[in-house]
Design a protein around this motif. Structure first.
Motif, PDB file in Angstrom:
ATOM      1  N   ALA A 143     -10.025  17.421  -0.571  1.00 18.28           N
ATOM      2  CA  ALA A 143      -9.185  17.040   0.571  1.00 18.28           C
ATOM      3  C   ALA A 143      -9.540  15.632   1.046  1.00 18.28           C
ATOM      4  O   ALA A 143      -8.659  14.832   1.363  1.00 18.28           O
ATOM      5  N   GLN A 144     -10.828  15.323   1.083  1.00 20.90           N
ATOM      6  CA  GLN A 144     -11.254  13.982   1.467  1.00 20.90           C
ATOM      7  C   GLN A 144     -10.667  12.927   0.532  1.00 20.90           C
ATOM      8  O   GLN A 144     -10.159  11.892   0.982  1.00 20.90           O
ATOM      9  N   SER A 145     -10.738  13.206  -0.765  1.00 24.39           N
ATOM     10  CA  SER A 145     -10.201  12.261  -1.750  1.00 24.39           C
ATOM     11  C   SER A 145      -8.701  12.080  -1.571  1.00 24.39           C
ATOM     12  O   SER A 145      -8.185  10.964  -1.636  1.00 24.39           O
ATOM     13  N   ARG A 146      -8.004  13.199  -1.324  1.00 22.34           N
ATOM     14  CA  ARG A 146      -6.544  13.128  -1.172  1.00 22.34           C
ATOM     15  C   ARG A 146      -6.164  12.300   0.055  1.00 22.34           C
ATOM     16  O   ARG A 146      -5.291  11.426  -0.018  1.00 22.34           O
ATOM     17  N   TYR A 147      -6.830  12.553   1.164  1.00 25.38           N
ATOM     18  CA  TYR A 147      -6.520  11.813   2.386  1.00 25.38           C
ATOM     19  C   TYR A 147      -6.879  10.335   2.252  1.00 25.38           C
ATOM     20  O   TYR A 147      -6.166   9.460   2.757  1.00 25.38           O
ATOM     21  N   LEU A 148      -7.989  10.046   1.582  1.00 21.76           N
ATOM     22  CA  LEU A 148      -8.389   8.654   1.387  1.00 21.76           C
ATOM     23  C   LEU A 148      -7.375   7.919   0.517  1.00 21.76           C
ATOM     24  O   LEU A 148      -7.049   6.755   0.774  1.00 21.76           O
ATOM     25  N   MET A 149      -6.848   8.599  -0.498  1.00 24.56           N
ATOM     26  CA  MET A 149      -5.832   7.973  -1.358  1.00 24.56           C
ATOM     27  C   MET A 149      -4.551   7.685  -0.568  1.00 24.56           C
ATOM     28  O   MET A 149      -3.946   6.620  -0.717  1.00 24.56           O
ATOM     29  N   VAL A 150      -4.141   8.632   0.280  1.00 21.43           N
ATOM     30  CA  VAL A 150      -2.932   8.415   1.088  1.00 21.43           C
ATOM     31  C   VAL A 150      -3.145   7.252   2.056  1.00 21.43           C
ATOM     32  O   VAL A 150      -2.269   6.394   2.222  1.00 21.43           O
ATOM     33  N   ALA A 151      -4.322   7.210   2.684  1.00 18.66           N
ATOM     34  CA  ALA A 151      -4.631   6.112   3.605  1.00 18.66           C
ATOM     35  C   ALA A 151      -4.615   4.771   2.875  1.00 18.66           C
ATOM     36  O   ALA A 151      -4.103   3.769   3.393  1.00 18.66           O
ATOM     37  N   ALA A 152      -5.163   4.752   1.660  1.00 19.13           N
ATOM     38  CA  ALA A 152      -5.182   3.522   0.865  1.00 19.13           C
ATOM     39  C   ALA A 152      -3.768   3.068   0.534  1.00 19.13           C
ATOM     40  O   ALA A 152      -3.463   1.866   0.579  1.00 19.13           O
ATOM     41  N   LEU A 153      -2.889   4.009   0.226  1.00 18.91           N
ATOM     42  CA  LEU A 153      -1.508   3.673  -0.103  1.00 18.91           C
ATOM     43  C   LEU A 153      -0.777   3.103   1.103  1.00 18.91           C
ATOM     44  O   LEU A 153      -0.038   2.110   0.993  1.00 18.91           O
ATOM     45  N   ILE A 154      -0.982   3.712   2.275  1.00 24.12           N
ATOM     46  CA  ILE A 154      -0.350   3.201   3.499  1.00 24.12           C
ATOM     47  C   ILE A 154      -0.840   1.783   3.787  1.00 24.12           C
ATOM     48  O   ILE A 154      -0.052   0.883   4.125  1.00 24.12           O
ATOM     49  N   ALA A 155      -2.155   1.564   3.652  1.00 26.30           N
ATOM     50  CA  ALA A 155      -2.710   0.234   3.886  1.00 26.30           C
ATOM     51  C   ALA A 155      -2.155  -0.777   2.900  1.00 26.30           C
ATOM     52  O   ALA A 155      -1.854  -1.921   3.264  1.00 26.30           O
ATOM     53  N   ALA A 156      -1.992  -0.372   1.643  1.00 27.29           N
ATOM     54  CA  ALA A 156      -1.472  -1.274   0.615  1.00 27.29           C
ATOM     55  C   ALA A 156      -0.038  -1.682   0.916  1.00 27.29           C
ATOM     56  O   ALA A 156       0.334  -2.849   0.748  1.00 27.29           O
ATOM     57  N   VAL A 157       0.780  -0.724   1.369  1.00 28.26           N
ATOM     58  CA  VAL A 157       2.168  -1.039   1.722  1.00 28.26           C
ATOM     59  C   VAL A 157       2.203  -2.032   2.884  1.00 28.26           C
ATOM     60  O   VAL A 157       2.960  -3.011   2.865  1.00 28.26           O
ATOM     61  N   GLY A 158       1.364  -1.812   3.895  1.00 23.97           N
ATOM     62  CA  GLY A 158       1.315  -2.711   5.037  1.00 23.97           C
ATOM     63  C   GLY A 158       0.877  -4.113   4.644  1.00 23.97           C
ATOM     64  O   GLY A 158       1.490  -5.111   5.046  1.00 23.97           O
ATOM     65  N   LEU A 159      -0.185  -4.191   3.844  1.00 21.39           N
ATOM     66  CA  LEU A 159      -0.668  -5.500   3.402  1.00 21.39           C
ATOM     67  C   LEU A 159       0.374  -6.206   2.541  1.00 21.39           C
ATOM     68  O   LEU A 159       0.581  -7.415   2.653  1.00 21.39           O
ATOM     69  N   GLY A 160       1.019  -5.446   1.659  1.00 25.46           N
ATOM     70  CA  GLY A 160       2.043  -6.029   0.796  1.00 25.46           C
ATOM     71  C   GLY A 160       3.170  -6.643   1.600  1.00 25.46           C
ATOM     72  O   GLY A 160       3.635  -7.752   1.296  1.00 25.46           O
ATOM     73  N   PHE A 161       3.619  -5.928   2.642  1.00 24.89           N
ATOM     74  CA  PHE A 161       4.690  -6.453   3.489  1.00 24.89           C
ATOM     75  C   PHE A 161       4.272  -7.747   4.168  1.00 24.89           C
ATOM     76  O   PHE A 161       5.018  -8.736   4.188  1.00 24.89           O
ATOM     77  N   VAL A 162       3.060  -7.758   4.726  1.00 17.28           N
ATOM     78  CA  VAL A 162       2.567  -8.960   5.415  1.00 17.28           C
ATOM     79  C   VAL A 162       2.478 -10.128   4.451  1.00 17.28           C
ATOM     80  O   VAL A 162       2.931 -11.244   4.745  1.00 17.28           O
ATOM     81  N   TYR A 163       1.906  -9.895   3.272  1.00 16.70           N
ATOM     82  CA  TYR A 163       1.710 -10.981   2.310  1.00 16.70           C
ATOM     83  C   TYR A 163       3.037 -11.531   1.798  1.00 16.70           C
ATOM     84  O   TYR A 163       3.215 -12.747   1.699  1.00 16.70           O
ATOM     85  N   VAL A 164       3.973 -10.649   1.458  1.00 18.14           N
ATOM     86  CA  VAL A 164       5.256 -11.109   0.927  1.00 18.14           C
ATOM     87  C   VAL A 164       5.986 -11.957   1.966  1.00 18.14           C
ATOM     88  O   VAL A 164       6.537 -13.028   1.651  1.00 18.14           O
ATOM     89  N   SER A 165       6.008 -11.507   3.217  1.00 23.00           N
ATOM     90  CA  SER A 165       6.716 -12.264   4.259  1.00 23.00           C
ATOM     91  C   SER A 165       6.061 -13.621   4.483  1.00 23.00           C
ATOM     92  O   SER A 165       6.752 -14.627   4.684  1.00 23.00           O
ATOM     93  N   LEU A 166       4.731 -13.677   4.417  1.00 27.87           N
ATOM     94  CA  LEU A 166       4.047 -14.951   4.614  1.00 27.87           C
ATOM     95  C   LEU A 166       4.214 -15.875   3.408  1.00 27.87           C
ATOM     96  O   LEU A 166       4.238 -17.106   3.560  1.00 27.87           O
ATOM     97  N   PHE A 167       4.335 -15.305   2.220  1.00 20.38           N
ATOM     98  CA  PHE A 167       4.641 -16.122   1.047  1.00 20.38           C
ATOM     99  C   PHE A 167       5.996 -16.788   1.201  1.00 20.38           C
ATOM    100  O   PHE A 167       6.163 -17.978   0.907  1.00 20.38           O
ATOM    101  N   ILE A 168       6.977 -16.020   1.647  1.00 17.77           N
ATOM    102  CA  ILE A 168       8.320 -16.572   1.824  1.00 17.77           C
ATOM    103  C   ILE A 168       8.314 -17.625   2.931  1.00 17.77           C
ATOM    104  O   ILE A 168       8.997 -18.659   2.829  1.00 17.77           O
ATOM    105  N   LEU A 169       7.525 -17.396   3.974  1.00 21.40           N
ATOM    106  CA  LEU A 169       7.388 -18.400   5.030  1.00 21.40           C
ATOM    107  C   LEU A 169       6.882 -19.721   4.435  1.00 21.40           C
ATOM    108  O   LEU A 169       7.451 -20.780   4.687  1.00 21.40           O
TER     109      LEU A 169
END
Length: 436
Positions: free
Chosen positions: A224-250
């Motif tokens: 369960a710990q591994s599963r939750y950590l993977m989901v948290a990592a995926l959410i963080a990756a999506v957030g970081l990806g959005f920030v980086y892509v928008s700043l690249f376009i800027l």
């Protein structure tokens, strides 16, 4: 008794993980890369996202599979080597690079845009004040800023979302010409620029922190710990990806807003001024300053706590004073110099972190994991050092025969070969390990 997390708790864990990674320093690299890449923006951005988002994601997943962060992932290495690796990571994300960078980003985006003639004296006075405040807050291990940090990260994210939407709807400039650095290998150049986020190093530490949070919430089952950590990592990756892509376009639409730039902080400040006028610049300055203070307090506290536990000498407060003073001194070199000095170190050290993650993933297929781990990481370190010395400007042409040497990635093929050899080691070697 093992508890299950609600959807709300899982989302909260994911945003907490995202907040761990989202330091104000991270927002300065995509705009500059986007500005310099010009028409090769997509290629450079893809390389950057691979190291800035992909590697931290797979590192957290590897930590989840291993059941912990650096100590668990590196358990097949000699204890002294693990200690050296952990110490190196805390120095890199602490007084050497990441923490001084928070003060410099706060200066570049929070004060410098309002100065007619910024000087070294101005920077020195600012860093004394900034890290003096960090010192005072860190003496209480940052408890004062816990609640503030939980508020600041959402505000900073909302500001970045607003900026991203404004960039898409009403771009303020045009695409800059391609810089010479991005003409030949824009993807590789972007990949190497992603090292500057230092998030792969941080992920080796954050994995332990997130698992501790899960245990505190009553999640004791390792799966369960591994599963939750993977989901948290995926959410963080999506957030970081959005920030980086928008700043690249800027950055990729900022010609005219700026004609040239030495760092991304200058580009963002100029873009916000063009979009929202002086009020927007004041708001950006305030949010970035507070976010930088929060990040700096967290890093200084973590480093002081680590060195206190490691040495058993001096008090936690003494280590806080030492770390804060070192950060203040290092910050006085300026943002551009700090980034240029950090590049060779990151080029040399990143391959070791990547090799550790790779070895963790292929661990189930190893018949002699002690030999394999040590061999793979030794090879990655040796050839990463070659790349680092080349990045530092030393004459390393004797290694020109290595594949990808000319693009600063001579470590890749030897590390892959070392991994294959590590997997091919027979059972006899495993028997020797057991005897040892």
């Amino acid at each position: 008794m093992n508890k299950s997390l609600s959807t709300f708790d899982v989302l909260g864990l994911g945003f907490m993980t995202f907040a761990f990674f989202l330091g104000a320093g991270n927002i300065i690299f995509p705009p500059l890369t986007g500005f310099l890449a010009g028409e090769h923006l997509t290629s450079a951005m893809s390389g950057f996202l691979l190291t800035g988002v992909g590697l931290p994601l797979v590192t957290l997943v590897a930590a989840a599979l291993a059941g912990g962060g650096l100590p668990t992932m590196a358990r097949y290495l000699p204890p002294m080597v693990v200690t050296v690796m952990a110490t190196a990571i805390f120095i890199i994300i602490g007084p050497a690079f990441a923490t001084p960078r928070t003060g410099l980003v706060a200066y570049e985006m929070g004060l410098k845009p309002f100065l007619a003639n910024p000087t070294q004296t101005t920077l020195t006075l600012y860093t004394i004040g900034f890290f003096g405040l960090v010192l005072l807050l860190s003496l209480n291990q940052g408890r004062l800023l816990d609640a503030v940090g939980k508020v600041l990260t959402p505000i900073l994210l909302l500001l970045l979302i607003g900026l991203a939407l404004a960039v898409f709807i009403n771009p303020q400039g045009t695409q800059p010409p391609v810089d010479d650095l991005y003409l030949a290998q824009p993807f590789v150049k972007g990949f190497l620029e992603g090292y500057n986020t230092m998030d792969t190093f941080a992920a080796l530490i954050f994995g332990m922190l997130i698992l501790d949070v899960l245990r505190q919430k009553g999640v004791t089952d390792k799966r369960a710990q591994s599963r939750y950590l993977m989901v948290a990592a995926l959410i963080a990756a999506v957030g970081l990806g959005f920030v980086y892509v928008s700043l690249f376009i800027l950055g990729g639409t900022s010609l005219g807003v700026v004609d040239s730039a030495n760092n991304g902080a200058e580009i963002i400040s100029a873009y916000v001024l063009a979009l929202f006028g002086p009020p927007g610049l004041w708001i950006l300055a305030a949010i970035v300053f507070l976010a930088c203070i929060t990040t700096a307090v967290g890093l200084v506290s973590a480093c002081a706590d680590y060195f206190y536990r490691l040495t058993g000498k001096l008090s936690y407060r003494s280590w806080v004073v030492i770390n804060a003073l070192l950060c203040m001194l290092v910050a006085n070199v300026g943002l551009d110099t700090l980034i240029s000095v950090s590049v060779p170190v990151l080029v040399a050290c990143y391959p070791v972190a990547v090799a550790l993650v790779l070895a963790t993933y292929v661990r189930p297929f190893m018949r002699a994991p002690i030999f394999a781990f040590r061999f793979i990481l030794a090879v990655a370190f040796a050839f990463g050092l070659v790349d680092g010395l080349q990045a530092a400007g030393l004459e390393m042409s004797v290694f020109h025969w290595l594949p990808m040497f000319d693009i600063g990635m001579a470590w890749v093929l030897p590390t892959v070969v070392a991994t294959v050899i590590g997997l091919a080691v027979n059972k006899a070697a495993r028997k020797e390990e057991v005897q040892c």
